[in-house]
Design a protein around this motif. Structure first.
Motif, short mmCIF file in Angstrom:
data_model
loop_
_atom_site.label_atom_id
_atom_site.label_comp_id
_atom_site.label_asym_id
_atom_site.label_seq_id
_atom_site.Cartn_x
_atom_site.Cartn_y
_atom_site.Cartn_z
N SER A 373 0.79 -1.11 0.06
CA SER A 373 -0.05 -0.02 0.07
C SER A 373 0.89 1.25 0.19
N LEU A 374 2.00 1.11 0.45
CA LEU A 374 2.88 2.33 0.63
C LEU A 374 3.54 2.59 -0.63
N VAL A 375 3.60 1.38 -1.43
CA VAL A 375 4.34 1.71 -2.94
C VAL A 375 3.20 2.14 -3.77
N VAL A 376 1.94 1.83 -3.50
CA VAL A 376 0.85 2.19 -4.12
C VAL A 376 0.74 3.89 -4.16
N ALA A 377 0.75 4.10 -2.64
CA ALA A 377 0.62 5.78 -2.31
C ALA A 377 1.65 6.49 -2.76
N GLY A 378 2.98 5.93 -2.77
CA GLY A 378 4.34 6.54 -2.97
C GLY A 378 4.15 6.82 -4.62
N LEU A 379 3.41 6.03 -5.45
CA LEU A 379 3.43 6.31 -6.99
C LEU A 379 2.67 7.65 -7.26
N ALA A 380 1.89 7.84 -6.28
CA ALA A 380 1.01 9.06 -6.57
C ALA A 380 1.54 10.30 -5.84
N ALA A 381 2.07 10.01 -4.89
CA ALA A 381 2.72 11.33 -3.91
C ALA A 381 3.33 11.99 -4.91
N GLN A 382 3.30 13.41 -4.36
CA GLN A 382 4.38 14.39 -5.03
C GLN A 382 5.76 14.23 -4.30
N GLY A 383 6.88 14.35 -5.25
CA GLY A 383 8.23 14.15 -4.52
C GLY A 383 8.74 12.66 -4.38
N THR A 384 9.69 12.57 -3.22
CA THR A 384 10.41 11.52 -3.06
C THR A 384 9.62 10.43 -2.07
N THR A 385 9.37 9.31 -2.35
CA THR A 385 8.90 8.43 -1.20
C THR A 385 10.01 7.28 -1.30
N GLU A 386 10.46 7.04 0.09
CA GLU A 386 11.33 5.63 0.37
C GLU A 386 10.58 4.70 0.98
N VAL A 387 10.59 3.66 0.51
CA VAL A 387 10.06 2.45 1.25
C VAL A 387 10.96 1.63 1.61
N HIS A 388 11.21 1.34 3.11
CA HIS A 388 11.99 0.70 3.67
C HIS A 388 11.61 -0.71 3.93
N ARG A 389 12.67 -1.66 4.48
CA ARG A 389 12.23 -3.06 4.78
C ARG A 389 11.56 -3.65 3.35
N VAL A 390 12.27 -3.47 2.60
CA VAL A 390 11.80 -4.05 1.05
C VAL A 390 11.79 -5.80 1.05
N TYR A 391 12.32 -6.30 2.10
CA TYR A 391 12.07 -7.83 2.07
C TYR A 391 10.57 -8.11 2.32
N HIS A 392 9.89 -7.29 2.99
CA HIS A 392 8.35 -7.91 2.87
C HIS A 392 7.78 -7.84 1.51
N LEU A 393 8.25 -6.90 0.73
CA LEU A 393 7.70 -7.04 -0.90
C LEU A 393 8.30 -7.91 -1.51
N ASP A 394 9.60 -8.52 -1.17
CA ASP A 394 9.96 -9.76 -1.77
C ASP A 394 9.22 -10.69 -1.51
N ARG A 395 8.65 -11.02 -0.36
CA ARG A 395 8.04 -12.25 0.02
C ARG A 395 6.63 -12.58 -0.84
N GLY A 396 6.17 -11.31 -1.42
CA GLY A 396 4.84 -11.44 -2.19
C GLY A 396 4.94 -10.96 -3.62
N TYR A 397 5.79 -10.09 -4.17
CA TYR A 397 5.43 -9.42 -5.37
C TYR A 397 6.82 -9.91 -6.32
N ALA A 398 6.45 -10.46 -7.23
CA ALA A 398 7.75 -10.71 -8.22
C ALA A 398 8.08 -9.73 -9.16
N HIS A 399 9.25 -9.37 -9.26
CA HIS A 399 10.07 -8.28 -9.95
C HIS A 399 9.10 -7.00 -9.80
N LEU A 400 8.79 -6.59 -8.72
CA LEU A 400 7.73 -5.55 -8.48
C LEU A 400 8.51 -4.22 -9.08
N THR A 401 9.82 -3.89 -8.78
CA THR A 401 10.23 -2.81 -9.37
C THR A 401 10.42 -2.83 -10.87
N GLU A 402 10.86 -3.98 -11.49
CA GLU A 402 10.97 -4.05 -12.90
C GLU A 402 9.48 -4.00 -13.60
#
Ligand code: EPU
Length: 416
Positions: A373-402
């Motif tokens: 949800s933080l990635v989704v929000a960050g995609l719309a937020a003005q400016g820079t969002t940094e989402v930490h603890r990426v290992y949570h995303l690695d658990r369930g999203y294949a090739h998310l950044t790509e």
């Protein structure tokens, strides 16, 4: 530990293909234990949780040949223990319990503790197995299960637990006689597992309904199987497309399993078209706040609650979001607020009042869907969002950044 850096405000455009479903792949991998031999599994998603689960199976003598398909060799079973070190990082490891008692007549599985989203007991798994004749005792934090011969039973679940239904179904397919699971979970991933079991020779009636009737057979044999696509991954890209007012075609989507989610997005003003396995999100229409309550399938999934809330932070008006499945699944709220969202929590309800814009900030979350949800929000937020603890995303999203980069998002993964 890596972080994800997003420069928000770019409408997503293009096509994204959905990977295999994590929550179908995990029980299906567990179910390979039931049939000694060589299995060919297609569409297994490249995820950290899958790698962890393969390690658990490896401890039992199972070997793997990576590739498409993934080849799983369950000919030899040399162990029946899921240790604390693994179960504490991934509760889904309890899915070996049912298959192990069915194949090895014994299992030793660390009792999962609470996790970030709630207490998440497994009492219903154990009660159901006990009804099938399994002797269960707790020893130094481990569930030790033993059985001479599994017997069919009438089981009524107090609540339709997903992995509980899966564990009991996997035990029942090799039990003597008929097992009926009432108030069974109807999640599409439970049905996908059931279809895999049937392909291997199991007898299961009522697939996809809340009463599963399973007639035990003597043995199962491996059968090739293609894992269903991930409805939560598809829903997350839907949220990402909608919040950026993008135009995105989501392919290989399990559209039929997404009705509640698709209807909610449409109610919120998202314009979309679907066919059997595609969702086309169109630009236009303004977002309006709508209420949502999480429910067992076919209701709105708890695994989409956080991502939908991110969308609601930018909708016109208010949205009341009620979480009924897990008692502590609002960890994303305080982080969304750091991006400027207006959200108030009272017990299991979050009142979201839509804002005109979000502003980027460093954020982190303690579970998979909260991070999404933080990635989704960050995609719309003005400016820079940094989402930490990426290992949570690695658990369930294949090739998310790509996948998001291919849709035009300004997103990158960097060492923190
Ligand atoms: N519950 C009990 N006793 C039990 C089992 C469950 O009281 O013995 C309660 C839970 O505490 C919860 C409710 O029943 O309040 C439903 O939990 P369920 O057992 O259905 O959840 P789960 O099987 O542990 C799976 C998914 C979760 C998903 C939930 C709900 C897998 C591997 N995990 O968990 O996925 O949120 O069903 O749909 O299938 C995720 O992917 O991010 C995730 C957390």
């Amino acid at each position: 530990m890596d972080k994800i850096v997003i420069e928000g405000g770019v409408p997503l455009k293009g096509e994204v293909a959905i990977s295999g479903a994590k929550n179908a792949a995990l029980p299906i991998l567990a179910a390979t234990l039931l049939a000694p031999g060589i299995h060919h599994l297609y569409n297994v998603p490249p995820l950290a949780d899958i790698r962890t689960f393969k390690k658990v199976l490896g401890l039992m003598g199972v070997s793997f040949e990576e590739g498409k398909p993934l080849i799983v060799d369950t000919s030899r079973l040399t162990g029946w223990m899921a240790p604390y070190e693994v179960v504490k990082t991934m509760r889904a490891a309890v899915l070996v319990l049912g298959p192990l008692v069915a194949r090895a007549r014994q299992a030793s599985v660390s009792l999962p503790g609470g996790c970030a989203i709630g207490a998440r007991p497994i009492d219903l798994h154990l009660k159901g197995l006990a009804a099938m004749g399994v002797k269960i005792r707790l020893n130094q934090g481990y569930v030790e299960a033993r059985v001479k011969r599994l017997k069919g039973a009438e089981i009524t679940l107090d609540t339709p637990t997903v992995t509980g239904t899966e564990n009991l179904m996997m035990a029942a397919v090799l039990a003597q006689g008929v097992t009926r699971i009432h108030n069974a979970a109807q999640e599409p991933e439970v049905a996908d597992l059931a279809r895999f079991l049937v392909a291997m020779g199991a007898k299961i009636e009522g697939i996809g309904t809340d009463v599963l009737t399973i007639t035990g057979v003597n043995a199962l044999t491996p059968a090739p199987y293609t894992i269903m696509p991930d409805r939560i991954e598809a829903g997350t890209y839907l949220a990402a497309a909608a919040i950026t007012r993008g135009e995105v075609t989501i392919t290989n989507a399990p559209v039929a399993a997404m009705s509640a989610v698709l209807e909610k997005f449409q109610e919120a003003g998202v314009r979309l078209k679907t066919d059997d396995d595609r969702i086309v999100v169109e630009q236009g229409g303004s977002l309006v706040g709508v209420d949502v309550k999480t429910r067992p399938y076919p209701g709105f999934p708890t695994d989409m609650q956080a991502q939908f809330m991110a969308l609601m932070t930018l909708a016109r008006g208010a949205s009341l979001i009620t979480e009924t499945i897990f008692e502590n699944r609002f960890m994303h709220v305080s982080e969304l607020k750091r991006l400027g969202a207006d959200i108030t929590i009272s017990a299991n309800q979050a009142m979201v009042r839509g804002k005109k814009q979000l502003l980027g900030a460093p954020v982190m979350a303690t579970d998979l869907r909260a991070s999404a949800s933080l990635v989704v929000a960050g995609l719309a937020a003005q400016g820079t969002t940094e989402v930490h603890r990426v290992y949570h995303l690695d658990r369930g999203y294949a090739h998310l950044t790509e996948k998001l980069t291919a849709l035009g998002a300004r997103i990158r993964r960097v060492p923190a």
